[in-house]
Write an enzyme that holds these catalytic residues in place. Structure first.
Site, PDB file in Angstrom:
ATOM      1  N   HIS A  72       0.926  -1.253   0.004  1.00 46.86           N
ATOM      2  CA  HIS A  72      -0.105   0.020   0.108  1.00 46.86           C
ATOM      3  C   HIS A  72       0.696   1.228  -0.105  1.00 46.86           C
ATOM      4  CE1 HIS A  72      -4.005   1.913   1.100  1.00 46.86           C
ATOM      5  NE2 HIS A  72      -2.935   3.024   0.951  1.00 46.86           N
TER       6      HIS A  72
ATOM      7  N   GLN B  32      -9.618   9.488  -4.771  1.00 50.34           N
ATOM      8  CA  GLN B  32      -9.416  10.114  -3.540  1.00 50.34           C
ATOM      9  C   GLN B  32     -10.447  10.808  -3.033  1.00 50.34           C
ATOM     10  OE1 GLN B  32      -5.982  10.878  -1.571  1.00 50.34           O
ATOM     11  NE2 GLN B  32      -7.819  10.877  -0.364  1.00 50.34           N
TER      12      GLN B  32
ATOM     13  N   GLU C 170     -11.025   4.039   6.735  1.00 47.90           N
ATOM     14  CA  GLU C 170      -9.960   4.574   7.503  1.00 47.90           C
ATOM     15  C   GLU C 170     -10.342   6.185   8.204  1.00 47.90           C
ATOM     16  OE1 GLU C 170      -6.940   6.347   4.739  1.00 47.90           O
ATOM     17  OE2 GLU C 170      -5.332   6.562   6.466  1.00 47.90           O
TER      18      GLU C 170
ATOM     19  N   ASP D 287       2.371   3.186   2.856  1.00 42.85           N
ATOM     20  CA  ASP D 287       1.389   3.979   2.714  1.00 42.85           C
ATOM     21  C   ASP D 287       2.028   5.500   2.077  1.00 42.85           C
ATOM     22  OD1 ASP D 287      -1.112   5.279   2.314  1.00 42.85           O
ATOM     23  OD2 ASP D 287      -1.415   5.318   4.470  1.00 42.85           O
TER      24      ASP D 287
ATOM     25  N   HIS E  68       1.544   5.356  -2.025  1.00 44.27           N
ATOM     26  CA  HIS E  68       0.984   6.634  -2.882  1.00 44.27           C
ATOM     27  C   HIS E  68       2.001   7.031  -3.697  1.00 44.27           C
ATOM     28  CE1 HIS E  68      -3.008   6.435  -1.475  1.00 44.27           C
ATOM     29  NE2 HIS E  68      -2.637   6.236  -0.402  1.00 44.27           N
TER      30      HIS E  68
ATOM     31  N   HIS F  98      -9.394   1.633   0.306  1.00 47.44           N
ATOM     32  CA  HIS F  98      -9.257   2.528   1.412  1.00 47.44           C
ATOM     33  C   HIS F  98     -10.580   2.417   2.089  1.00 47.44           C
ATOM     34  CE1 HIS F  98      -5.608   4.548  -0.638  1.00 47.44           C
ATOM     35  NE2 HIS F  98      -5.637   4.960   0.348  1.00 47.44           N
TER      36      HIS F  98
END
Ligand code: FE2
Length: 428
Positions: free
Chosen positions: A58, A153, A214, A310, A60, A211
């Protein structure tokens, strides 16, 4: 026959010691002690740990190394991070995203990471991040496997172009379906987004990585929809819930119902301990929740758990160094993963488990596997985590692609078990 490479006297993560690994045409062909073979190159592991590479399940890559642009996250919350990223996103260029991601991948390879699953934001109609990371994926392929997740997102429905942009990203070659149900406007829209995203993945034969929950809100239960849709659509083994931080604060009775369902459905979990320890609990007075999903309990039910990094130096997290051993170490501390077996399982959560979640071909140390290997300056997985051990050599397809510096002084502490081979340079 002369082989390409033999690695001698290696310890392996499963506890085997004194193993030789014979490599031919980029693949491991034999693993056992004292292989009688001649090879063009020979590496003496001297009783140190040889592992398959770290896998970051995971990440970005579109926001990595963008710390401070256009401003710092003062509250330390997920939501302020999302706002800052939204400001930056409008100004991104292909070249700039590519440059940051390439810089990070250089570091990741040197740190022994062999594969990264990266979410890529599809909110912006220009799909700048998608274009840049597709080019990145191609350019780094000789050293690093990158798997991309189409990630709306700002919400699949909350962002007006979320759904069409996600579909465009999949058409362009992004291979995993992402989402963010807890960030939709209502619980109902979040639930519908999970149904829609899983249906898209089922129709196209793709994997799903959302996701999911969270948030510190224990009423955020999109994981149960993800489980139900996985079962309904026959997606077992292809679905992961990332973060799952609401699970930390959920009612214990509800969790006792949830986890068996998760195991039955074949849904994996990808907690991100560094980032969620940082972001969660910000609205709490003492005692503060620490935002890690219930790892020990998921293990007890046989649910696959991988730990992701992450973020590194971006709107959500200003620290990090592509060190998956640091990720495992944080998980051990925050999750009370303190038994010897649990610490070894934490090492598996940054190697073999995420490799299975990503569906990596030829990953491992068995004959026939790709000779993607890391020589760590530690005797075993627990010591590797303790020392955040130096990556002395990183191999891809049997070729050395990175060499790291020794941290020998840290190994020579008084009282340390003498498990290393006394013949190792500098030991004893
Ligand atoms: Fe994330």
């Amino acid at each position: 026959m002369t082989a390409d490479l033999v690695i001698r006297r290696a310890n392996l993560p499963d506890g085997r010691t004194g193993q030789d690994l014979l490599v031919q045409d980029g693949r491991i062909v034999e693993v056992r002690p004292a292989i009688q073979a001649v090879a063009r190159e020979e590496i003496d592991a001297t009783g140190l740990l040889v592992s398959p590479p770290f896998v970051d399940a995971h990440f970005h890559l579109d926001s990595v190394l963008a710390l401070g642009r256009p401003r710092l996250n003062e509250s330390g919350t997920l939501l302020e991070g999302i706002r800052i990223w939204g400001e930056l996103r409008a100004t991104l260029t292909h070249e700039e995203v590519l440059e940051r991601a390439l810089a990070y991948c250089d570091l990741a390879v040197a740190q022994g990471i062999g594969a990264i699953r990266s979410h890529v934001d599809v909110t912006d109609d220009r799909l700048v991040g998608v274009g840049a990371l597709l080019e990145l994926r191609r350019r780094v392929a000789p050293w690093l496997t990158v798997q991309l997740v189409a990630f709306p997102q700002d919400g699949l429905y909350r962002c007006p172009r979320g759904l069409p942009n996600l579909l465009r990203a999949l058409e362009l070659g992004v291979e995993v379906v992402g989402g963010i149900p807890h960030h939709e406007r209502t619980m109902e829209e979040g639930r519908r987004s999970v149904v829609e995203l899983c249906t898209i993945a089922a129709e196209r034969g793709l994997r799903v990585d959302l996701h999911c929950d969270e948030t510190d809100d224990p009423a955020s239960r999109h994981i149960e929809t993800l489980i139900a849709e996985t079962q309904r659509l026959g997606l077992a083994g292809r679905v992961a819930g990332s973060h799952l931080t609401s699970m930390h604060g959920m009612d214990n009775y509800y969790v006792s119902k949830l986890l068996p369902l998760m195991a039955e459905a074949g849904v994996a979990a990808i907690p991100n301990p560094l980032i969620n320890v940082w972001l969660q609990g910000r609205h709490d007075a003492y005692p503060k929740r620490r935002g890690l999903a219930r790892v020990t309990e998921m293990w007890a039910h046989g649910i696959p758990v991988a730990f992701g990094h992450d973020c590194v130096m971006d709107p959500w997290y200003p620290l990090g160094s592509a060190d998956m051993l640091e990720v495992a170490k944080m998980a051990i501390h925050v999750g009370h993963l303190t038994s010897r077996a649990a610490m070894r399982a934490a090492f598996e959560a940054i190697t073999t488990v995420p490799a299975a979640i990503l569906g990596l071909e030829g990953y491992g140390l068995e004959p026939g596997c790709r000779a993607d290997l890391v020589l760590l300056e530690a005797a075993d997985p627990i010591e590797a985590i303790r020392l955040q051990a130096a990556r002395l050599l990183v191999l891809r397809g049997g070729r050395v692609v990175a060499r790291g510096a020794s941290r020998k002084a840290a190994l020579d502490l008084p009282g340390r078990p003498r498990t290393l081979d006394p013949g190792r340079p500098g030991a004893g």
